[in-house]
Design a protein around this motif. Structure first.
Motif, mmCIF file in Angstrom:
data_model
loop_
_atom_site.group_PDB
_atom_site.id
_atom_site.type_symbol
_atom_site.label_atom_id
_atom_site.label_comp_id
_atom_site.label_asym_id
_atom_site.label_seq_id
_atom_site.Cartn_x
_atom_site.Cartn_y
_atom_site.Cartn_z
ATOM 1 N N ARG A 1 0.838 -1.210 0.000
ATOM 2 C CA ARG A 1 0.000 0.000 0.000
ATOM 3 C C ARG A 1 0.867 1.253 0.000
ATOM 4 N NH1 ARG A 1 -4.735 -2.070 -1.754
ATOM 5 N NH2 ARG A 1 -5.677 -3.544 -0.282
ATOM 6 N N ARG A 2 1.962 1.216 0.759
ATOM 7 C CA ARG A 2 2.859 2.377 0.784
ATOM 8 C C ARG A 2 3.447 2.645 -0.597
ATOM 9 N NH1 ARG A 2 6.426 0.933 6.206
ATOM 10 N NH2 ARG A 2 5.238 2.188 7.705
ATOM 11 N N ALA A 3 3.910 1.602 -1.244
ATOM 12 C CA ALA A 3 4.545 1.768 -2.547
ATOM 13 C C ALA A 3 3.571 2.321 -3.576
ATOM 14 C CB ALA A 3 5.112 0.429 -3.028
ATOM 15 N N ILE A 4 2.316 1.913 -3.489
ATOM 16 C CA ILE A 4 1.321 2.371 -4.450
ATOM 17 C C ILE A 4 0.786 3.750 -4.078
ATOM 18 C CG2 ILE A 4 -0.946 1.926 -5.448
ATOM 19 C CD1 ILE A 4 1.247 0.059 -6.469
ATOM 20 N N ALA A 5 0.301 3.904 -2.844
ATOM 21 C CA ALA A 5 -0.348 5.161 -2.437
ATOM 22 C C ALA A 5 0.642 6.300 -2.278
ATOM 23 C CB ALA A 5 -1.121 4.939 -1.137
ATOM 24 N N GLU A 6 1.794 6.018 -1.674
ATOM 25 C CA GLU A 6 2.781 7.065 -1.411
ATOM 26 C C GLU A 6 3.805 7.202 -2.538
ATOM 27 O OE1 GLU A 6 4.757 6.379 2.319
ATOM 28 O OE2 GLU A 6 2.920 5.666 3.295
ATOM 29 N N LYS A 7 3.762 6.249 -3.501
ATOM 30 C CA LYS A 7 4.852 6.147 -4.484
ATOM 31 C C LYS A 7 6.194 6.048 -3.759
ATOM 32 C CE LYS A 7 2.704 8.304 -8.538
ATOM 33 N NZ LYS A 7 1.321 8.248 -8.075
ATOM 34 N N ALA A 8 6.165 5.283 -2.680
ATOM 35 C CA ALA A 8 7.343 5.133 -1.831
ATOM 36 C C ALA A 8 8.401 4.281 -2.516
ATOM 37 C CB ALA A 8 6.951 4.505 -0.494
ATOM 38 N N ILE A 9 9.655 4.692 -2.358
ATOM 39 C CA ILE A 9 10.796 3.979 -2.914
ATOM 40 C C ILE A 9 11.494 3.220 -1.780
ATOM 41 C CG2 ILE A 9 13.006 4.205 -4.094
ATOM 42 C CD1 ILE A 9 11.944 6.851 -5.253
ATOM 43 N N TYR A 10 11.797 1.967 -2.016
ATOM 44 C CA TYR A 10 12.447 1.120 -1.027
ATOM 45 C C TYR A 10 13.889 0.827 -1.434
ATOM 46 C CZ TYR A 10 8.075 0.056 1.416
ATOM 47 O OH TYR A 10 6.912 0.149 2.163
ATOM 48 N N SER A 11 14.771 0.817 -0.450
ATOM 49 C CA SER A 11 16.146 0.368 -0.638
ATOM 50 C C SER A 11 16.299 -0.971 0.068
ATOM 51 C CB SER A 11 17.125 1.386 -0.059
ATOM 52 O OG SER A 11 18.447 0.880 -0.107
ATOM 53 N N GLN A 12 17.282 -1.753 -0.346
ATOM 54 C CA GLN A 12 17.489 -3.072 0.249
ATOM 55 C C GLN A 12 18.966 -3.275 0.582
ATOM 56 O OE1 GLN A 12 17.130 -6.805 -2.076
ATOM 57 N NE2 GLN A 12 15.268 -7.167 -0.904
ATOM 58 N N PRO A 13 19.504 -2.504 1.532
ATOM 59 C CA PRO A 13 20.928 -2.638 1.864
ATOM 60 C C PRO A 13 21.189 -3.911 2.667
ATOM 61 C CG PRO A 13 19.883 -1.056 3.329
ATOM 62 C CD PRO A 13 18.840 -1.463 2.327
ATOM 63 N N ILE A 14 22.066 -4.765 2.149
ATOM 64 C CA ILE A 14 22.387 -6.026 2.825
ATOM 65 C C ILE A 14 23.879 -6.110 3.135
ATOM 66 C CG2 ILE A 14 22.335 -8.534 2.658
ATOM 67 C CD1 ILE A 14 19.971 -8.320 0.790
ATOM 68 N N SER A 15 24.722 -5.744 2.168
ATOM 69 C CA SER A 15 26.168 -5.902 2.319
ATOM 70 C C SER A 15 26.692 -5.112 3.512
ATOM 71 C CB SER A 15 26.875 -5.429 1.043
ATOM 72 O OG SER A 15 28.258 -5.487 1.190
ATOM 73 N N GLU A 16 27.664 -5.718 4.201
ATOM 74 C CA GLU A 16 28.293 -5.044 5.341
ATOM 75 C C GLU A 16 29.792 -4.875 5.148
ATOM 76 O OE1 GLU A 16 25.051 -6.357 8.725
ATOM 77 O OE2 GLU A 16 26.815 -7.617 8.458
ATOM 78 N N GLY A 17 30.286 -5.206 3.949
ATOM 79 C CA GLY A 17 31.685 -4.971 3.626
ATOM 80 C C GLY A 17 32.607 -6.047 4.172
ATOM 81 N N GLY A 18 33.495 -6.542 3.304
ATOM 82 C CA GLY A 18 34.511 -7.470 3.758
ATOM 83 C C GLY A 18 34.071 -8.915 3.897
ATOM 84 N N GLN A 19 32.817 -9.217 3.554
ATOM 85 C CA GLN A 19 32.361 -10.596 3.670
ATOM 86 C C GLN A 19 31.164 -10.818 2.761
ATOM 87 O OE1 GLN A 19 31.004 -10.806 7.830
ATOM 88 N NE2 GLN A 19 28.909 -10.751 7.105
ATOM 89 N N ASN A 20 30.983 -12.067 2.367
ATOM 90 C CA ASN A 20 29.766 -12.491 1.684
ATOM 91 C C ASN A 20 28.678 -12.536 2.736
ATOM 92 O OD1 ASN A 20 27.677 -13.921 0.457
ATOM 93 N ND2 ASN A 20 29.050 -15.299 -0.623
#
Length: 436
Positions: free
Chosen positions: A131-150
């Motif tokens: 609902r947020r993505a549709i009504a607010e046109k909200a953009i989501y980020s998906q940060p996973i990497s923490e550097g130096g490791q898989n």
């Protein structure tokens, strides 16, 4: 510039999807491509491109129709991402981060190994984000990497601890694309308990608003390529979240992601698009059809024609395997489907760099100028093979292991010591282990 009919079997693509792919090409030619140089020069986020994508409804691409989205399959999403990548790699790569958050909620909810109770708990959480993505046109980020490791090799170092009314999250995310420009961050973290070592089984996913107290964006962003992704450092210090902020209920991520391994190749559409964009530029350049350049016809040289034929043959090979891989994307794939998926990832990430290098060599010295897009495509293309969890080296290893060992031998195959293969798909042999 190429049309989708030049490389896709349109009989296998729904008419409404064809229309959106052609719309992306129109937007790419008229808007994304003209903006791409300034975005790259300044390492600035493609804000205007996102406004255009949002205005046309593309932020809801993977969201089910019942929530106002388009309900595209992973296969259809991949084609859209590749078309964007022809014109602006940074826009395509960050667009994937948004759509991955939506796709996780969409496709993991549909997995047949969820219980009725798990789906009942999952349903309101995913609806909230949709609902947020549709009504607010909200953009989501998906940060996973923490550097130096898989990030699949050991539990996320970003951790959450239970407190009254929710959890406190503290940690650090490296290469956090869209940092400072998205509306929400999907934070992957490990819930920790007193007297117990952190475990992958305790992975949690929360959605954190950009203005949440304790969340900050730090550092500079001055990379070789993909400069417009704005992938700066994301710092979380005692960020409070509640049950409602979960992207999915406890335990769902580890139960579903290992059995949906195609979810981890969604960076590849960007690089498929960059490779196609380099080929398209080369053809137009040799025809003398580059705006602002003298209309010199270079097609009479046999060396140029041979180079074009080699590049077309390689590109067609790459796309055919890539398209096949995404057409097979689903939960609980077969070993053969997973191997094709790994091969597709490898070929796209290596092939994009090959294609841009070959295009520069064929076009000649002038194509190295920053005033022309091929130099940017060359730099952007080199980044793909480095991206975890499926780097080129990891794909080489995984393909070799799956080809030479039986499924019940994977856990003892040489090289698995120390967690080097923790993102390897293992089928029924160990669903939890495959994200450890």
């Amino acid at each position: 510039m190429s049309d989708i009919a030049d490389y896709y079997d349109l009989s296998r693509i729904r008419p409404e999807v064809q229309a959106k792919l052609r719309l992306i090409n129109e937007m790419g030619r008229d808007k994304f491509a003209p903006r791409s140089k300034a975005i790259d020069d300044d390492a600035s986020f493609p804000v205007e491109n996102y406004r255009d994508l949002a205005a046309e409804g593309f932020l809801g691409l993977c969201i089910p129709e019942e929530f106002g989205g388009w309900g595209y399959s992973m296969y259809e999403y991949a084609m859209v991402g590749a078309e964007i990548g022809k014109y602006c790699g940074a826009t395509a790569l960050t667009f994937n981060m948004h759509n991955s958050s939506m796709a996780w909620s969409r496709f993991m909810y549909e997995m047949p190994n969820l219980t009725a109770e798990e789906k009942a708990a999952f349903a309101p959480l995913r609806e909230r984000q949709f609902r947020r993505a549709i009504a607010e046109k909200a953009i989501y980020s998906q940060p996973i990497s923490e550097g130096g490791q898989n990030w699949t090799s050991k539990p996320n170092q970003t951790q959450c601890r239970k407190v009254d009314g929710g959890w406190m999250i503290s940690g650090f995310k490296k290469f956090a694309s869209l940092a400072g420009y998205c509306d929400y961050y999907t934070i992957v973290c490990t819930e920790v308990f007193e007297g117990q070592e952190p475990r992958h089984e305790d992975t949690m996913l929360f959605v954190v608003h950009k203005d949440a107290p304790g969340l900050s964006v730090k550092g500079e962003w001055d990379p070789l390529g993909m400069r417009g992704t704005n992938s700066r450092d994301l710092i979380l210090k005692d960020v409070f979240v509640t049950e409602q902020d979960l992207l999915m209920p406890r335990g769902i991520f580890n139960k579903t992601l290992p059995n949906w391994p195609h979810m981890m190749i969604t960076l590849s559409p960007t690089y498929m698009g960059v490779a196609q964009g380099a080929y398209d530029f080369m053809v137009d350049y040799l025809k003398g059809k580059i705006p602002g350049q003298p209309p010199i016809d270079r097609r009479m040289y046999a060396t140029k024609r041979i180079a074009v034929s080699k590049m077309y043959a390689r590109l067609a090979n790459i796309r055919a395997l890539w398209w096949q891989g995404f057409s097979e994307a689903k939960g609980f794939p077969t070993k053969a489907e997973v191997m094709r998926m790994y091969a597709a990832q490898y070929n796209v990430m290596e092939g994009a760099a090959e294609m841009t290098a070959m295009a520069i060599r064929t076009c000649g010295g002038q194509s190295m100028l920053k005033s022309l897009p091929l130099e940017r495509m060359y730099r952007d293309s080199r980044c793909g093979a480095l991206m975890l969890p499926y780097t080129s080296e990891i794909m080489e290893d995984y393909l070799g292991v799956l080809a030479l060992y039986e499924m019940d031998e994977l856990d003892t195959a040489p090289g698995d010591e120390g967690g080097a293969r923790n993102s390897l798909w293992r089928g029924d042999a160990g669903s939890i282990r495959s994200v450890r």
